[in-house]
Design a protein around this motif. Sequence first.
Motif, PDB file in Angstrom:
ATOM      1  N   GLN B 164       0.838  -1.209   0.000  1.00 61.81           N
ATOM      2  CA  GLN B 164       0.000   0.000   0.000  1.00 61.81           C
ATOM      3  C   GLN B 164       0.870   1.256   0.000  1.00 61.81           C
ATOM      4  O   GLN B 164       0.558   2.234  -0.681  1.00 61.81           O
ATOM      5  CB  GLN B 164      -0.899   0.010   1.253  1.00 61.81           C
ATOM      6  N   GLU B 165       1.970   1.206   0.775  1.00 64.19           N
ATOM      7  CA  GLU B 165       2.819   2.388   0.918  1.00 64.19           C
ATOM      8  C   GLU B 165       3.488   2.796  -0.384  1.00 64.19           C
ATOM      9  O   GLU B 165       3.831   3.962  -0.570  1.00 64.19           O
ATOM     10  CB  GLU B 165       3.920   2.125   1.963  1.00 64.19           C
ATOM     11  N   THR B 166       3.726   1.831  -1.271  1.00 64.42           N
ATOM     12  CA  THR B 166       4.457   2.157  -2.490  1.00 64.42           C
ATOM     13  C   THR B 166       3.583   2.066  -3.741  1.00 64.42           C
ATOM     14  O   THR B 166       4.097   2.105  -4.858  1.00 64.42           O
ATOM     15  CB  THR B 166       5.692   1.235  -2.650  1.00 64.42           C
ATOM     16  N   GLY B 168       0.882   4.199  -4.088  1.00 66.44           N
ATOM     17  CA  GLY B 168       0.111   5.443  -4.131  1.00 66.44           C
ATOM     18  C   GLY B 168       0.064   6.091  -5.499  1.00 66.44           C
ATOM     19  O   GLY B 168      -0.914   6.744  -5.862  1.00 66.44           O
ATOM     20  N   TRP B 169       1.133   5.910  -6.263  1.00 68.50           N
ATOM     21  CA  TRP B 169       1.195   6.527  -7.595  1.00 68.50           C
ATOM     22  C   TRP B 169       0.026   6.113  -8.478  1.00 68.50           C
ATOM     23  O   TRP B 169      -0.384   6.862  -9.369  1.00 68.50           O
ATOM     24  CB  TRP B 169       2.513   6.173  -8.284  1.00 68.50           C
ATOM     25  N   THR B 173      -0.971   9.673  -6.174  1.00 69.10           N
ATOM     26  CA  THR B 173      -0.296  10.187  -4.982  1.00 69.10           C
ATOM     27  C   THR B 173       0.980   9.384  -4.712  1.00 69.10           C
ATOM     28  O   THR B 173       1.051   8.613  -3.761  1.00 69.10           O
ATOM     29  CB  THR B 173      -1.219  10.097  -3.738  1.00 69.10           C
ATOM     30  N   PRO B 174       1.989   9.588  -5.561  1.00 70.16           N
ATOM     31  CA  PRO B 174       3.260   8.889  -5.352  1.00 70.16           C
ATOM     32  C   PRO B 174       3.910   9.330  -4.049  1.00 70.16           C
ATOM     33  O   PRO B 174       3.736  10.473  -3.625  1.00 70.16           O
ATOM     34  CB  PRO B 174       4.094   9.316  -6.557  1.00 70.16           C
ATOM     35  N   SER B 175       4.646   8.421  -3.435  1.00 65.70           N
ATOM     36  CA  SER B 175       5.268   8.749  -2.147  1.00 65.70           C
ATOM     37  C   SER B 175       6.413   9.723  -2.300  1.00 65.70           C
ATOM     38  O   SER B 175       6.761  10.433  -1.370  1.00 65.70           O
ATOM     39  CB  SER B 175       5.783   7.463  -1.485  1.00 65.70           C
ATOM     40  N   GLY B 176       7.042   9.747  -3.452  1.00 61.54           N
ATOM     41  CA  GLY B 176       8.203  10.606  -3.652  1.00 61.54           C
ATOM     42  C   GLY B 176       9.486  10.020  -3.117  1.00 61.54           C
ATOM     43  O   GLY B 176      10.545  10.651  -3.180  1.00 61.54           O
ATOM     44  N   ASN B 177       9.411   8.806  -2.571  1.00 63.55           N
ATOM     45  CA  ASN B 177      10.605   8.186  -1.997  1.00 63.55           C
ATOM     46  C   ASN B 177      11.482   7.468  -3.022  1.00 63.55           C
ATOM     47  O   ASN B 177      12.604   7.098  -2.716  1.00 63.55           O
ATOM     48  CB  ASN B 177      10.205   7.182  -0.908  1.00 63.55           C
ATOM     49  N   ARG B 179      10.797   4.425  -4.486  1.00 69.92           N
ATOM     50  CA  ARG B 179      10.882   3.057  -3.983  1.00 69.92           C
ATOM     51  C   ARG B 179       9.583   2.292  -4.244  1.00 69.92           C
ATOM     52  O   ARG B 179       8.502   2.813  -4.019  1.00 69.92           O
ATOM     53  CB  ARG B 179      11.147   3.111  -2.471  1.00 69.92           C
ATOM     54  N   ASP B 210       6.900   6.182  -8.662  1.00 73.62           N
ATOM     55  CA  ASP B 210       6.851   6.600  -7.254  1.00 73.62           C
ATOM     56  C   ASP B 210       7.397   8.015  -7.056  1.00 73.62           C
ATOM     57  O   ASP B 210       7.278   8.588  -5.982  1.00 73.62           O
ATOM     58  CB  ASP B 210       7.621   5.604  -6.377  1.00 73.62           C
TER      59      ASP B 210
END
Lengths: 278, 278
Positions: B164-166, B168-169, B173-177, B179, B210
Amino acid sequence: MGFEFDREIAVRPGVQPGERYAVLSDQWRIGNGVHGGVLMALGAAGLAAELDGDGAHPDPIAFSAVFPTPSVPGEVIVRTEVLRAGVSLSQAQVRLLQSDGDGLAERMRAVALFGDLGKRAEPVLRSASPPLIASPDECVGSDGAIDFLAHSTLLDRMDIRLTQETAGWAQGTPSGNGRLDGWVRFADGREPDVLAVLWALDAMPPVAFDLGLYGWTPTLEFSAHLRAHPSPGWLQVELRTETVVGGLMEEDARIWDSTGRLVGQSRQLCGWRLRQRG
Amino acid sequence: MGFEFDREIAVRPGVQPGERYAVLSDQWRIGNGVHGGVLMALGAAGLAAELDGDGAHPDPIAFSAVFPTPSVPGEVIVRTEVLRAGVSLSQAQVRLLQSDGDGLAERMRAVALFGDLGKRAEPVLRSASPPLIASPDECVGSDGAIDFLAHSTLLDRMDIRLTQETAGWAQGTPSGNGRLDGWVRFADGREPDVLAVLWALDAMPPVAFDLGLYGWTPTLEFSAHLRAHPSPGWLQVELRTETVVGGLMEEDARIWDSTGRLVGQSRQLCGWRLRQRG
């Protein structure tokens, strides 16, 4: 007379198309062989000459090599093949060949991507930062602790510094972390360029030493990305390894220039053996 | 009838020494081209057949490729060259060629190191551990969120799950990390082997997503290490990028098998452009 590195990777025109000649000196030896970083820089120099017709693609951007047989000092043929000369990038191959009694023996074969890094300085969306380490003056120099390769001529060509934390192996107390941090520059004051970064990615002591593996760790395969023209000054180098299994290990290298910009990174596959320090 | 992946990378004997034929189907397309991971696995399959004379070196251990022109579904020539057949390792080259009106166009050229990973399971001095992530059942499946490549046939061949955390894109809503973490397996139940790991290293959505870079990120160069025969089950994949500069970025991939063993890792250089989501 110029700098040692430039003399070592100088190519002269050959008879066949895509063929050039060079001479590997005895001055960049590691053990009995010629240092792999010099071979790669020489191959890239040959490709740069081949792709320099319109001046469009002077820089190696990716360079991946295997080393079928060990190189020795002496004459070498640099044989290039352009696979595709594109608008912004070119794909090419380079081979290094030496006479071997029966004929020509292949020392290195590499596939490469060439382009113009001068046009790729921007935009910067993100860039890996260098680890914060002690300055070169606070690090351990190659004149003292690093005596394991005293019979190699390579070390005379460069100035290596390692952080105290990652130089313990030189006193028989490796950290066990699989990590080296330090600095490198040419001994004769030549400033770094893209080919020097390609060389330097392979020029530090093996990261295996930090795991107490003091034997020979031959490079089996090497793959580098060059990302920017380096600014003058020291190159900061970080080496890491994480997976050391079945006689194989990876050595990951990253290099930042004196402005803290990531200019190159590589991963090589090395061989290793369980052996005590000789 | 066998499995889809085995049919796709099957080679049949050719007329010339070191030459084999294969057919790229329409079933592993990404955009208009054939998925690069399939091309690499096919090239490695051709080399494995070439190096299988004494059964000594069945496995790719390092594989580095460039892609001069885009591949299309249809007939392909797999042309191999053994540079050196050694005792424990062999160096070789493979080229993929397709007819292109005027003649043969080169789609991929790779240099490779082959050996026997079955003999390299021990000793284990250290091995990278997988990140702790949610199980495949708790991840986002490719049936829902991952709809950006609906016109590609590749996604029908595999089952992809992202944390779920990765993921978002996929909702903008990409995390920007930079990864991605997740899992992959073949849709038809084929269990992974070394060639499947080589394929899977290139099979996840681009890590660029991401970072909110939703455009095409073509693989310019790809270099992989295969380190062990995978156990049956899901492959856990981690993608990362750190340096995104001047239209180039690296994508680092690592894959662990269902026992948590690192079985492969790769770094590719991709192109990217600043472009809003289409």
